[in-house]
Enzyme design. Sequence first.
Site, mmCIF file in Angstrom:
data_model
loop_
_atom_site.group_PDB
_atom_site.id
_atom_site.type_symbol
_atom_site.label_atom_id
_atom_site.label_comp_id
_atom_site.label_asym_id
_atom_site.label_seq_id
_atom_site.Cartn_x
_atom_site.Cartn_y
_atom_site.Cartn_z
ATOM 1 N N PHE A 173 0.813 -1.215 0.000
ATOM 2 C CA PHE A 173 0.000 0.000 0.000
ATOM 3 C C PHE A 173 0.853 1.274 0.000
ATOM 4 O O PHE A 173 0.476 2.284 0.559
ATOM 5 C CB PHE A 173 -0.986 0.007 1.176
ATOM 6 C CG PHE A 173 -1.834 -1.234 1.248
ATOM 7 C CD1 PHE A 173 -2.816 -1.468 0.298
ATOM 8 C CD2 PHE A 173 -1.612 -2.180 2.242
ATOM 9 C CE1 PHE A 173 -3.583 -2.631 0.352
ATOM 10 C CE2 PHE A 173 -2.376 -3.334 2.299
ATOM 11 C CZ PHE A 173 -3.365 -3.567 1.343
ATOM 12 N N ARG A 174 2.056 1.163 -0.602
ATOM 13 C CA ARG A 174 2.996 2.285 -0.715
ATOM 14 C C ARG A 174 3.497 2.778 0.647
ATOM 15 O O ARG A 174 3.979 3.903 0.778
ATOM 16 C CB ARG A 174 2.388 3.430 -1.532
ATOM 17 C CG ARG A 174 1.919 2.983 -2.917
ATOM 18 C CD ARG A 174 1.633 4.119 -3.847
ATOM 19 N NE ARG A 174 2.800 4.921 -4.154
ATOM 20 C CZ ARG A 174 3.752 4.582 -5.035
ATOM 21 N NH1 ARG A 174 3.684 3.428 -5.667
ATOM 22 N NH2 ARG A 174 4.760 5.374 -5.262
ATOM 23 N N LEU A 175 3.398 1.934 1.669
ATOM 24 C CA LEU A 175 3.938 2.266 2.991
ATOM 25 C C LEU A 175 5.363 1.729 3.063
ATOM 26 O O LEU A 175 5.667 0.762 3.765
ATOM 27 C CB LEU A 175 3.044 1.686 4.090
ATOM 28 C CG LEU A 175 1.611 2.212 4.082
ATOM 29 C CD1 LEU A 175 0.786 1.531 5.155
ATOM 30 C CD2 LEU A 175 1.607 3.730 4.270
#
Length: 197
Positions: A173-175
């Site tokens: 999740f682009r974390l």
Amino acid sequence: MIRETTDPLELFAAWYAEASASEPNDPSAMALATVGPDGTPAVRMVLLKDYDAAGFVFYTNYESRKGNHLLAHPKAALLFHWKSLRRQVRLEGPVTKTTAAEADAYFASRARGSQVGAWASEQSRPLESRFALEKRVAEFGAKHLVGAVPRPPHWSGFRLQPTLIEFWQDGAFRLHDRLEYRRGSAAEPWTTRTLYP
């Protein structure tokens, strides 16, 4: 999470070894960013040829665009992007010339065709035709037909001594995970901090 160490070169060595085992082409490929005389940035791919506590080494024609940039403004940034591992490493810092002995030793290790090419190519300057390049290659090949090919005086290396190294690892999740190492100079210890993705 990225495994933090006191020495970022230790972490880089581990990641570089993994990239060397998994990347299909050129795990040593890195983007090199320089700054021109008017402040405009320029970026291109080069190959890492050595690294240690003294810095990260690459070689080029000093009369090329990047050579001129670095001689006039000796600071740069590097970026490794290992897509198969979903990792990046960014480095920033001052740049110095390698020694003549280092450049000679690396030049001697290159394939003969690459050695001749270093003489023949007027890197970054306008090329009137492919035939003109091939003619120069033939001329310098004939000139250095017998014996070792000497290193051209305009061809040598640069060493980037990082004052910043950032390790980036892809996250769901682009974390992403980001770990930054900083120091003011090579004589100072590294400080670390994690960054928001």
